[in-house]
Design an enzyme around this catalytic site. Sequence first.
Site, PDB file in Angstrom:
ATOM      1  N   LYS A 188       0.862  -1.178   0.000  1.00 10.18           N
ATOM      2  CA  LYS A 188       0.000   0.000   0.000  1.00 10.18           C
ATOM      3  C   LYS A 188       0.897   1.225   0.000  1.00 10.18           C
ATOM      4  CE  LYS A 188      -1.617   2.694   3.228  1.00 10.18           C
ATOM      5  NZ  LYS A 188      -1.490   4.010   2.553  1.00 10.18           N
ATOM      6  N   GLU A 264      10.678   0.998   9.992  1.00 12.88           N
ATOM      7  CA  GLU A 264      11.692   2.043   9.753  1.00 12.88           C
ATOM      8  C   GLU A 264      10.986   3.347  10.029  1.00 12.88           C
ATOM      9  OE1 GLU A 264      14.609   1.031   6.072  1.00 12.88           O
ATOM     10  OE2 GLU A 264      12.615   1.717   5.591  1.00 12.88           O
ATOM     11  N   CYS A 298      14.100  11.223   6.214  1.00  9.85           N
ATOM     12  CA  CYS A 298      14.168  10.678   7.579  1.00  9.85           C
ATOM     13  C   CYS A 298      15.553  10.873   8.179  1.00  9.85           C
ATOM     14  CB  CYS A 298      13.787   9.201   7.568  1.00  9.85           C
ATOM     15  SG  CYS A 298      14.780   8.227   6.432  1.00  9.85           S
ATOM     16  N   GLU A 397      10.377  15.685  15.138  1.00  6.14           N
ATOM     17  CA  GLU A 397      10.739  15.699  13.723  1.00  6.14           C
ATOM     18  C   GLU A 397       9.872  16.735  13.006  1.00  6.14           C
ATOM     19  OE1 GLU A 397       9.608  12.161  11.504  1.00  6.14           O
ATOM     20  OE2 GLU A 397      11.551  12.177  10.520  1.00  6.14           O
TER      21      GLU A 397
HETATM   22  P1  NAD Z   1       2.924   8.158   7.987  1.00  2.00           P
HETATM   23  O1  NAD Z   1       3.284   7.307   9.146  1.00  2.00           O
HETATM   24  O2  NAD Z   1       1.915   9.200   8.167  1.00  2.00           O
HETATM   25  O3  NAD Z   1       2.424   7.264   6.785  1.00  2.00           O
HETATM   26  C1  NAD Z   1       3.211   6.205   6.279  1.00  2.00           C
HETATM   27  C2  NAD Z   1       2.298   5.165   5.696  1.00  2.00           C
HETATM   28  O4  NAD Z   1       1.550   4.554   6.736  1.00  2.00           O
HETATM   29  C3  NAD Z   1       1.280   5.717   4.724  1.00  2.00           C
HETATM   30  O5  NAD Z   1       1.138   4.811   3.652  1.00  2.00           O
HETATM   31  C4  NAD Z   1       0.019   5.778   5.554  1.00  2.00           C
HETATM   32  O6  NAD Z   1      -1.156   5.706   4.788  1.00  2.00           O
HETATM   33  C5  NAD Z   1       0.179   4.565   6.424  1.00  2.00           C
HETATM   34  N1  NAD Z   1      -0.562   4.564   7.695  1.00  2.00           N
HETATM   35  C6  NAD Z   1      -0.853   5.611   8.487  1.00  2.00           C
HETATM   36  N2  NAD Z   1      -1.529   5.197   9.580  1.00  2.00           N
HETATM   37  C7  NAD Z   1      -1.662   3.853   9.481  1.00  2.00           C
HETATM   38  C8  NAD Z   1      -2.281   2.848  10.277  1.00  2.00           C
HETATM   39  N3  NAD Z   1      -2.897   3.138  11.415  1.00  2.00           N
HETATM   40  N4  NAD Z   1      -2.233   1.568   9.840  1.00  2.00           N
HETATM   41  C9  NAD Z   1      -1.600   1.261   8.700  1.00  2.00           C
HETATM   42  N5  NAD Z   1      -1.016   2.161   7.888  1.00  2.00           N
HETATM   43  C10 NAD Z   1      -1.031   3.448   8.275  1.00  2.00           C
HETATM   44  O7  NAD Z   1       4.302   8.760   7.478  1.00  2.00           O
HETATM   45  P2  NAD Z   1       4.523   9.745   6.248  1.00  2.00           P
HETATM   46  O8  NAD Z   1       4.075  11.105   6.673  1.00  2.00           O
HETATM   47  O9  NAD Z   1       4.002   9.161   4.996  1.00  2.00           O
HETATM   48  O10 NAD Z   1       6.107   9.725   6.105  1.00  2.00           O
HETATM   49  C11 NAD Z   1       6.931  10.513   6.862  1.00  2.00           C
HETATM   50  C12 NAD Z   1       7.538   9.708   7.994  1.00  2.00           C
HETATM   51  O11 NAD Z   1       8.234   8.577   7.473  1.00  2.00           O
HETATM   52  C13 NAD Z   1       8.598  10.506   8.738  1.00  2.00           C
HETATM   53  O12 NAD Z   1       8.481  10.252  10.112  1.00  2.00           O
HETATM   54  C14 NAD Z   1       9.903   9.955   8.186  1.00  2.00           C
HETATM   55  O13 NAD Z   1      10.995  10.133   9.048  1.00  2.00           O
HETATM   56  C15 NAD Z   1       9.548   8.505   8.012  1.00  2.00           C
HETATM   57  N6  NAD Z   1      10.476   7.854   7.056  1.00  2.00           N
HETATM   58  C16 NAD Z   1      11.393   6.961   7.542  1.00  2.00           C
HETATM   59  C17 NAD Z   1      12.295   6.356   6.684  1.00  2.00           C
HETATM   60  C18 NAD Z   1      13.321   5.377   7.212  1.00  2.00           C
HETATM   61  O14 NAD Z   1      13.960   4.711   6.395  1.00  2.00           O
HETATM   62  N7  NAD Z   1      13.487   5.248   8.495  1.00  2.00           N
HETATM   63  C19 NAD Z   1      12.261   6.654   5.314  1.00  2.00           C
HETATM   64  C20 NAD Z   1      11.326   7.571   4.853  1.00  2.00           C
HETATM   65  C21 NAD Z   1      10.431   8.160   5.748  1.00  2.00           C
END
Ligand code: NAD
Length: 453
Positions: A188, A264, A298, A397
Site C-alpha cells: 500500500k 523504519e 528521515c 521531527e
Molecule cells: P505516515 O506514518 O503518516 O504514513 C506512512 C504510511 O503509513 C502511509 O502509507 C500511511 O497511509 C500509512 N498509515 C498511516 N496510519 C496507518 C495505520 N494506522 N495503519 C496502517 N497504515 C497506516 O508517514 P509519512 O508522513 O508518509 O512519512 C513521513 C515519515 O516517514 C517521517 O516520520 C519519516 O521520518 C519517516 N520515514 C522513515 C524512513 C526510514 O527509512 N526510516 C524513510 C522515509 C520516511
Amino acid sequence: MGSVAASGDRFAKFEKQPIEGRLFINGEFVESKAGKTFDITNPATEKKSASVYEAGVEDVDAAVAAAKAAFPAWAELSAGDRGDYLFKLADALEKRLDEMAYLDAISMGAPAHTSFLNPMALTALRYFAGRAWDTHGDSSLNTPGFVNITLRQPFGVTAGITPWNVPVAMVLFKMAPALITGNTIVIKTSEKSPLAPLIVAKCCQEIGLPKGVFNLINGFGRPTGEALAKHMDVRKISFTGSTLAGRAIKKAAAESNLKNVTLELGGKSPLVIFPDADLSKAVPAAAMSILMNSGQACIASSRVYVHADIADKFTEGMKNAMQEMGKSDDPLTSTTAMRGPQVDKLQFNRIMDFFAYAKEKNLDITIGGDRERDQGFYIAPTIISNAPEDSRVMKEEIFGPVVCINTFTDEDEVLKRANDTEYGLYASLFTRDISRALRVAKKMEAGSVGGKI
Ligand code: NAD
C-alpha cells in the site's frame, strides 16, 4: 490530469498522457470494488493533478488472495529466474525515469529535472536481483547422531506500507528483497504520492511478472493500511513512516496473527561539528542534508551541534548556503533548483505550527521562519539558533527545511545531548582527527553514523 506549469520538452509530453490511478491486483489494473476515489493535489499549484481509486477492505482481501495463490509457483522458481525478473524490471523502469520524475513532481513537489532518488532506487533493485543466489541456511554436526540443517524459507504473503517522501524507492526497497527470496507481496503506497509507484506496476505487467506476485494498492492508513496490517494471511509486514503509525501497525500485528513486523521510523538526527572541521565541506553538507527533498528526509541532519569556537563562522556559512542552495522553484520548470514545495497542506501547516511555537517562545529564528511565495506549499529555508534542548523544535521531527543550530564546548557533553533523542536513526560528525571520529562515531547511539571525507 497534467500540470499548469510549462515544463519544457522533457516533461511536457506527460502532461497530455492519462495518469494511471487504478489498483494493481493479480497482474491487472482494476477499479476498487466500491468505486471510491480520492484526489492528488499538486503542492506547487494547489490544483488537482489526478484522481486515484481507494482500496477498501474487500480490495485488500482480493490483493492478499492473489498474492497467496501466486506464492507456491513463485517460491518454486529458481533464484536465478527470480533475479532475471527483477533485472528486467529495473531495465523497464529505467526507460520510464522521466515519467516517474514528472509524477513525483505533480504529486509531492519533487523537482523533476534534478530527480536522482529513482535512479538510485534502480541501483538497489539490481543489487537485490544480484543477491538471488545468496539466500541459504547453515548446517552443523553439533548433535551426535544428527545432521542439523537450517533452511531459510520464504514467509509466503508479505506486505509493505510506504511513506510519501521517496515513493518509488520505498516500493522497490520492500518488493525486491521480498520477491528475490521467494515471497509474494501486497504494497500500500502513501495516499499523498501514489502516482509514480503505479509505473512499477505497469512495468511488472510489461515484463510478464507472474500474476499476483506483486500487488499495489492505493489508500489511506485507515481503512486500507490497517486492513493489511491486521490481515490473517499476511505473515510479514514491512513499514516505513512515522512512529505513530508504526506503533499502530505493531499493535494490529499483535492483535491479529502476530505477523513478523519490520519498522523504519522517523529521525531527529544530530550532526556534530568539531573545531578542527573543514568548514568548506561541513557547511555545504549540513545545508544539503536539511534542504534535500525539501527537508523531507528521515535522515536529515536537523539538529546541528557546532563547537563554540567556530559557531559564528559556521552559522554565517549556513545562512548563505541555505539561501543559495535552498532556492525553490516550480518542480517542473527549473533546471537547477533542488527544492520544491512541501508535500501537502497538512505538512505545510505542521511546519507553520512549529514556527508559531518558536515565535511564541521567543526562539532565535536566524533566517526564514515563514512561508515562501503566495501560491504553493513552500517553506523558507530556516535556521533556529540556540533553542533549549527540551523545546519542541529540538525534540520533534519537523520534516521540512528547518535546522536547529546549537553550540557545545565538550565532547562528552555534546554526545550526551546528541544521544538524548527517542529516534536514533542517524547521526554524523565532522572532524579532521581520525581517532576522535572513530571514538565519537562508536558512542553515537544511532542506526548509522556518517561523515564526509
Ligand atoms: P505516515 O506514518 O503518516 O504514513 C506512512 C504510511 O503509513 C502511509 O502509507 C500511511 O497511509 C500509512 N498509515 C498511516 N496510519 C496507518 C495505520 N494506522 N495503519 C496502517 N497504515 C497506516 O508517514 P509519512 O508522513 O508518509 O512519512 C513521513 C515519515 O516517514 C517521517 O516520520 C519519516 O521520518 C519517516 N520515514 C522513515 C524512513 C526510514 O527509512 N526510516 C524513510 C522515509 C520516511
